[in-house]
Design a protein around this motif. Structure first.
Motif, PDB file in Angstrom:
ATOM      1  N   VAL A  92       0.832  -1.200   0.000  1.00 55.03           N
ATOM      2  CA  VAL A  92       0.000   0.000   0.000  1.00 55.03           C
ATOM      3  C   VAL A  92       0.869   1.254   0.000  1.00 55.03           C
ATOM      4  O   VAL A  92       0.466   2.295  -0.554  1.00 55.03           O
ATOM      5  CB  VAL A  92      -0.976   0.005   1.207  1.00 55.03           C
ATOM      6  N   GLU A  93       2.076   1.163   0.564  1.00 58.17           N
ATOM      7  CA  GLU A  93       2.904   2.371   0.724  1.00 58.17           C
ATOM      8  C   GLU A  93       3.410   2.932  -0.608  1.00 58.17           C
ATOM      9  O   GLU A  93       3.848   4.084  -0.656  1.00 58.17           O
ATOM     10  CB  GLU A  93       4.131   2.059   1.614  1.00 58.17           C
ATOM     11  N   VAL A  94       3.359   2.148  -1.682  1.00 57.67           N
ATOM     12  CA  VAL A  94       3.967   2.617  -2.934  1.00 57.67           C
ATOM     13  C   VAL A  94       2.972   3.263  -3.887  1.00 57.67           C
ATOM     14  O   VAL A  94       3.369   3.735  -4.954  1.00 57.67           O
ATOM     15  CB  VAL A  94       4.691   1.476  -3.704  1.00 57.67           C
ATOM     16  N   THR A  95       1.695   3.286  -3.530  1.00 58.21           N
ATOM     17  CA  THR A  95       0.724   3.732  -4.525  1.00 58.21           C
ATOM     18  C   THR A  95      -0.282   4.742  -3.977  1.00 58.21           C
ATOM     19  O   THR A  95      -0.732   4.637  -2.843  1.00 58.21           O
ATOM     20  CB  THR A  95      -0.040   2.534  -5.137  1.00 58.21           C
ATOM     21  N   SER A  96      -0.625   5.702  -4.816  1.00 59.00           N
ATOM     22  CA  SER A  96      -1.733   6.611  -4.504  1.00 59.00           C
ATOM     23  C   SER A  96      -3.013   6.067  -5.105  1.00 59.00           C
ATOM     24  O   SER A  96      -4.070   6.663  -4.952  1.00 59.00           O
ATOM     25  CB  SER A  96      -1.478   7.985  -5.113  1.00 59.00           C
ATOM     26  N   HIS A  97      -2.923   4.954  -5.834  1.00 60.86           N
ATOM     27  CA  HIS A  97      -4.080   4.435  -6.573  1.00 60.86           C
ATOM     28  C   HIS A  97      -4.270   2.959  -6.261  1.00 60.86           C
ATOM     29  O   HIS A  97      -4.293   2.117  -7.163  1.00 60.86           O
ATOM     30  CB  HIS A  97      -3.864   4.637  -8.074  1.00 60.86           C
ATOM     31  N   LEU A  98      -4.425   2.658  -4.965  1.00 58.82           N
ATOM     32  CA  LEU A  98      -4.508   1.258  -4.556  1.00 58.82           C
ATOM     33  C   LEU A  98      -5.715   0.562  -5.181  1.00 58.82           C
ATOM     34  O   LEU A  98      -5.615  -0.568  -5.657  1.00 58.82           O
ATOM     35  CB  LEU A  98      -4.581   1.168  -3.021  1.00 58.82           C
ATOM     36  N   ASP A  99      -6.855   1.237  -5.180  1.00 57.77           N
ATOM     37  CA  ASP A  99      -8.068   0.615  -5.710  1.00 57.77           C
ATOM     38  C   ASP A  99      -7.868   0.177  -7.165  1.00 57.77           C
ATOM     39  O   ASP A  99      -8.192  -0.945  -7.556  1.00 57.77           O
ATOM     40  CB  ASP A  99      -9.237   1.600  -5.592  1.00 57.77           C
ATOM     41  N   ARG A 100      -7.262   1.061  -7.953  1.00 58.91           N
ATOM     42  CA  ARG A 100      -7.014   0.747  -9.363  1.00 58.91           C
ATOM     43  C   ARG A 100      -6.048  -0.436  -9.511  1.00 58.91           C
ATOM     44  O   ARG A 100      -6.249  -1.337 -10.323  1.00 58.91           O
ATOM     45  CB  ARG A 100      -6.447   1.975 -10.069  1.00 58.91           C
ATOM     46  N   LEU A 101      -5.026  -0.417  -8.668  1.00 53.16           N
ATOM     47  CA  LEU A 101      -4.015  -1.484  -8.722  1.00 53.16           C
ATOM     48  C   LEU A 101      -4.647  -2.842  -8.389  1.00 53.16           C
ATOM     49  O   LEU A 101      -4.395  -3.853  -9.064  1.00 53.16           O
ATOM     50  CB  LEU A 101      -2.921  -1.140  -7.706  1.00 53.16           C
ATOM     51  N   LEU A 102      -5.477  -2.862  -7.359  1.00 50.91           N
ATOM     52  CA  LEU A 102      -6.124  -4.117  -6.960  1.00 50.91           C
ATOM     53  C   LEU A 102      -7.059  -4.613  -8.061  1.00 50.91           C
ATOM     54  O   LEU A 102      -7.116  -5.812  -8.364  1.00 50.91           O
ATOM     55  CB  LEU A 102      -6.895  -3.917  -5.646  1.00 50.91           C
TER      56      LEU A 102
END
Ligand code: DX5
Ligand code: ZN
Length: 226
Positions: A92-102
């Motif tokens: 989670v620490e590497v992204t501002s777009h967690l929802d998109r990544l998941l």
């Protein structure tokens, strides 16, 4: 009864023979292989890419979880999914777009995992819980095997279990990673953990099969008490 999954990390194995090492761990009783992918940026060490993941996934019948300790995971998702990884876990620490990544991980066909460093707060999870298949709770700072297990992280486990249960989505698995041994596994299971990732305790043992059996035994004792 819940099923506990024992997932050896192969970080400490002979890096020239990772597929064979993974097969040996499968034959020693492992339920899953935990593959630590490090980019030399998010963590100082550099490990393996999707080609090695594919060699491992071809060699074993049990699922492979790719733990991506990398600064830019988005570009790697499709190649690790094509390599046959059952779960792809991003920090989670590497992204501002967690929802998109998941979402992208699920679209790739893999299960979507999110990893949480020891000092990272967990409140974000309530917003993405339905999009998550696996939560990887770090009980060491990522980067190296054989570090001291950080007990202060334990209070996150029941809190995360509650968030996942309240989300009403498919039941996501809780995985724990860092300094897991037979002396803390029972407590971790009683707090709600489903997957025990364990590196040096298993692969550094004289008899990895016996180490896996010991983890399984303390898990069973802990489940019997539920
Ligand atoms: C740490 C890795 C862990 C590690 C576990 O950065 O994510 O998977 O290899 O090894 P042990 O069990 O030795 O802490
Ligand atoms: Zn890991």
């Amino acid at each position: 009864m819940r099923k506990i999954i024992i997932a050896p990390s192969i970080l400490g194995c002979d890096q020239g023979q990772l597929a064979m090492e993974a097969l040996k761990l499968q034959n020693a009783g492992a339920d899953m292989i935990h593959l630590d992918v490090m980019d030399g940026v998010f963590v100082p060490v550099l490990t393996v890419g999707a080609d090695i993941a594919a060699c491992i996934a071809r060699k074993v019948d049990i699922p492979v979880d790719a733990h991506l300790m990398v600064d830019k995971p988005a570009a790697l998702i499709d190649s690790f999914a094509a390599a046959g990884c059952r779960y792809i876990t991003v920090h989670v620490e590497v992204t501002s777009h967690l929802d998109r990544l998941l979402q992208r991980i699920r679209e790739s066909g893999a299960g979507a995992g999110v990893a949480i460093n020891p000092a990272t707060p967990i409140d974000f999870l309530q917003w993405v819980a339905p999009a998550v298949d696996l939560v990887l709770i770090m009980t060491v700072n990522p980067g190296y095997g054989g570090q001291k297990h950080l007990e202060y992280v334990h209070s996150k486990i029941p809190a995360i279990r509650r968030i996942l249960d309240d989300s009403g989505g498919e039941k996501a698995l809780i995985s724990i990673d860092g300094g897991v041994t037979d002396s803390n596994a029972g407590r971790l299971i009683s707090l709600g953990v489903d997957i025990l990732v364990s590196g040096s305790f298993i692969t550094g043992a004289d008899d990895p099969a016996e180490a896996i059996q010991r983890l399984r035994k303390v898990s069973m004792i802990s489940l019997d008490g539920e």
